[in-house]
Design an enzyme around this catalytic site. Structure first.
Site, PDB file in Angstrom:
ATOM      1  N   ARG A  54      13.996  33.834 -32.812  1.00 18.81           N
ATOM      2  CA  ARG A  54      14.453  32.892 -31.778  1.00 18.81           C
ATOM      3  C   ARG A  54      13.332  32.654 -30.784  1.00 18.81           C
ATOM      4  O   ARG A  54      12.487  33.516 -30.566  1.00 18.81           O
ATOM      5  CB  ARG A  54      15.647  33.467 -30.998  1.00 18.81           C
ATOM      6  CG  ARG A  54      16.702  34.174 -31.819  1.00 18.81           C
ATOM      7  CD  ARG A  54      17.611  33.237 -32.550  1.00 18.81           C
ATOM      8  NE  ARG A  54      18.206  32.231 -31.680  1.00 18.81           N
ATOM      9  CZ  ARG A  54      19.306  32.417 -30.967  1.00 18.81           C
ATOM     10  NH1 ARG A  54      19.938  33.567 -31.006  1.00 18.81           N
ATOM     11  NH2 ARG A  54      19.789  31.459 -30.223  1.00 18.81           N
ATOM     12  N   PRO A 102      27.520  28.075 -25.834  1.00 16.92           N
ATOM     13  CA  PRO A 102      28.322  29.274 -25.704  1.00 16.92           C
ATOM     14  C   PRO A 102      27.582  30.540 -25.368  1.00 16.92           C
ATOM     15  O   PRO A 102      27.333  31.348 -26.258  1.00 16.92           O
ATOM     16  CB  PRO A 102      28.940  29.416 -27.102  1.00 16.92           C
ATOM     17  CG  PRO A 102      27.922  28.785 -28.026  1.00 16.92           C
ATOM     18  CD  PRO A 102      26.950  28.067 -27.183  1.00 16.92           C
ATOM     19  N   GLU A 103      27.246  30.752 -24.148  1.00 16.87           N
ATOM     20  CA  GLU A 103      26.962  32.110 -23.709  1.00 16.87           C
ATOM     21  C   GLU A 103      28.100  32.459 -22.767  1.00 16.87           C
ATOM     22  O   GLU A 103      28.979  31.629 -22.537  1.00 16.87           O
ATOM     23  CB  GLU A 103      25.597  32.197 -23.020  1.00 16.87           C
ATOM     24  CG  GLU A 103      24.443  31.933 -23.990  1.00 16.87           C
ATOM     25  CD  GLU A 103      23.069  32.172 -23.388  1.00 16.87           C
ATOM     26  OE1 GLU A 103      22.930  33.107 -22.585  1.00 16.87           O
ATOM     27  OE2 GLU A 103      22.156  31.410 -23.711  1.00 16.87           O
ATOM     28  N   ARG A 113      28.417  21.611 -36.185  1.00 19.52           N
ATOM     29  CA  ARG A 113      27.709  22.391 -37.206  1.00 19.52           C
ATOM     30  C   ARG A 113      28.642  23.268 -38.034  1.00 19.52           C
ATOM     31  O   ARG A 113      28.200  23.898 -38.982  1.00 19.52           O
ATOM     32  CB  ARG A 113      26.637  23.260 -36.536  1.00 19.52           C
ATOM     33  CG  ARG A 113      25.495  22.437 -36.013  1.00 19.52           C
ATOM     34  CD  ARG A 113      24.531  23.270 -35.200  1.00 19.52           C
ATOM     35  NE  ARG A 113      23.752  24.173 -36.025  1.00 19.52           N
ATOM     36  CZ  ARG A 113      22.827  24.995 -35.544  1.00 19.52           C
ATOM     37  NH1 ARG A 113      22.583  25.021 -34.258  1.00 19.52           N
ATOM     38  NH2 ARG A 113      22.149  25.762 -36.342  1.00 19.52           N
ATOM     39  N   LYS A 137      31.286  36.752 -25.680  1.00 15.82           N
ATOM     40  CA  LYS A 137      31.399  35.343 -26.051  1.00 15.82           C
ATOM     41  C   LYS A 137      32.638  35.066 -26.887  1.00 15.82           C
ATOM     42  O   LYS A 137      32.797  33.980 -27.428  1.00 15.82           O
ATOM     43  CB  LYS A 137      30.152  34.914 -26.838  1.00 15.82           C
ATOM     44  CG  LYS A 137      28.827  35.163 -26.111  1.00 15.82           C
ATOM     45  CD  LYS A 137      27.648  34.949 -27.040  1.00 15.82           C
ATOM     46  CE  LYS A 137      26.370  35.486 -26.416  1.00 15.82           C
ATOM     47  NZ  LYS A 137      25.269  35.547 -27.404  1.00 15.82           N
TER      48      LYS A 137
END
Length: 263
Positions: free
Chosen positions: A253, A2-3, A106, A53
């Site tokens: 990140r 999901p970008e 998740r 998003k």
DNA sequence: AACACGACCTGGTAGC
DNA sequence: TGCTACCAGGTCGTGT
């Protein structure tokens, strides 16, 4: 998943399948607040919008179902809502028998339903859409002047630009030949122009390939359909200068970049 | 204001 | 084969 490009592809695929249908039932396993049952059931889906998003199902009577896929979520329609997979986190039964499914292994995705005015007020905090006319070089330069954030973190800050994530931030910086560690306020006008152009070009290409990938049968493998120059290529040769791609950590990140090209 | 870090979660995989 | 450790496309809350 999901970008911005993948979320745009999700929305494109959703529209023909769910527009005009009424939500007639909701089964919530995880990821959704009870509001999805109390506020969304009984209302008709009038529009599917996206901001950054965020996915916004505009319902009748001023209600919006707000979904964020986070790291691993997916939202899609199926012809028969009873035939959802065991992994579904949310199943919305639609008029005509179809189903709208939120999956997320998740369980980090989020869905809720609230008055449109309330949701839109929150989303007003987001920066401009990078593929809209609001996202100009002057605007970028104005924001950049006031921030000492490293370029990579600046690009990923949703309140500055809505929709860039880890992959496309890295790819944009590579295309613009900007060092991800460089404070954004230190970039020359020329570098900022390159960065602005790179963001638009990368996202345009990525949206095109994501939409194509999502329109076919079966599931896609996300950004893998978009040729990546640096992301997840640690230790491999730079496609431009052959130096080894490096991985560093910024804001917790991974950042991938070419120390030869990006200065 | 800016940054670091843990939490939220599960699944895949590299390494031993 | 099986275990462990680490990694993952995102965001939020807390603490320095």
């Amino acid at each position: 998943m999901p970008e911005l490009p993948e979320v745009e592809a999700v929305c494109s695929k959703l529209r023909p399948a769910i527009l005009g249908r009424r939500i007639i039932a909701a089964k919530l396993f995880r990821c959704a607040t009870p509001s999805v049952e109390t506020e969304a059931v009984g209302r008709r889906i009038e529009r599917v919008d996206r901001k950054g998003k965020h996915i916004l199902l505009r319902l009748s009577e001023g209600v919006t179902v707000h979904t964020h896929l986070r790291m691993s979520g997916n939202l899609f329609a199926i012809p028969d809502h009873r035939l959802h997979s065991a992994g579904a986190r949310v199943v919305l039964g639609l008029s005509g028998g179809a189903g709208l499914i939120l999956e997320d292994p998740r369980a980090l995705a989020r869905m809720d339903a609230r008055p449109t005015t309330e949701i839109d007020a929150e989303l007003a905090e987001l920066g401009p859409e990078p593929l809209s006319i609001e996202f100009t070089l002057d605007w970028l330069a104005g924001e950049a002047k006031r921030s000492r954030q490293p370029a990579k973190l600046f690009l990923m800050d949703q309140t500055r630009i809505a929709g860039l994530g880890n992959i496309y931030a890295a790819e944009s910086l590579f295309r613009a030949r900007v060092d991800p560690r460089q404070p954004i306020c230190k970039l020359t006008r020329r570098k900022l122009a390159a960065l602005h152009g790179a963001i638009v070009a990368v996202l345009c290409d990525a949206v095109k390939s994501a939409v194509v990938a999502y329109s076919g049968p079966g599931e896609l493998r996300e950004a893998e359909t978009f040729p990546l120059s640096v992301y997840d290529r640690e230790g491999q040769a730079c496609l431009t200068c052959r130096r080894k791609i490096q991985r560093i950590v910024q804001g917790g990140r991974s950042t991938y970049f070419c120390p030869g090209c990006q200065k």
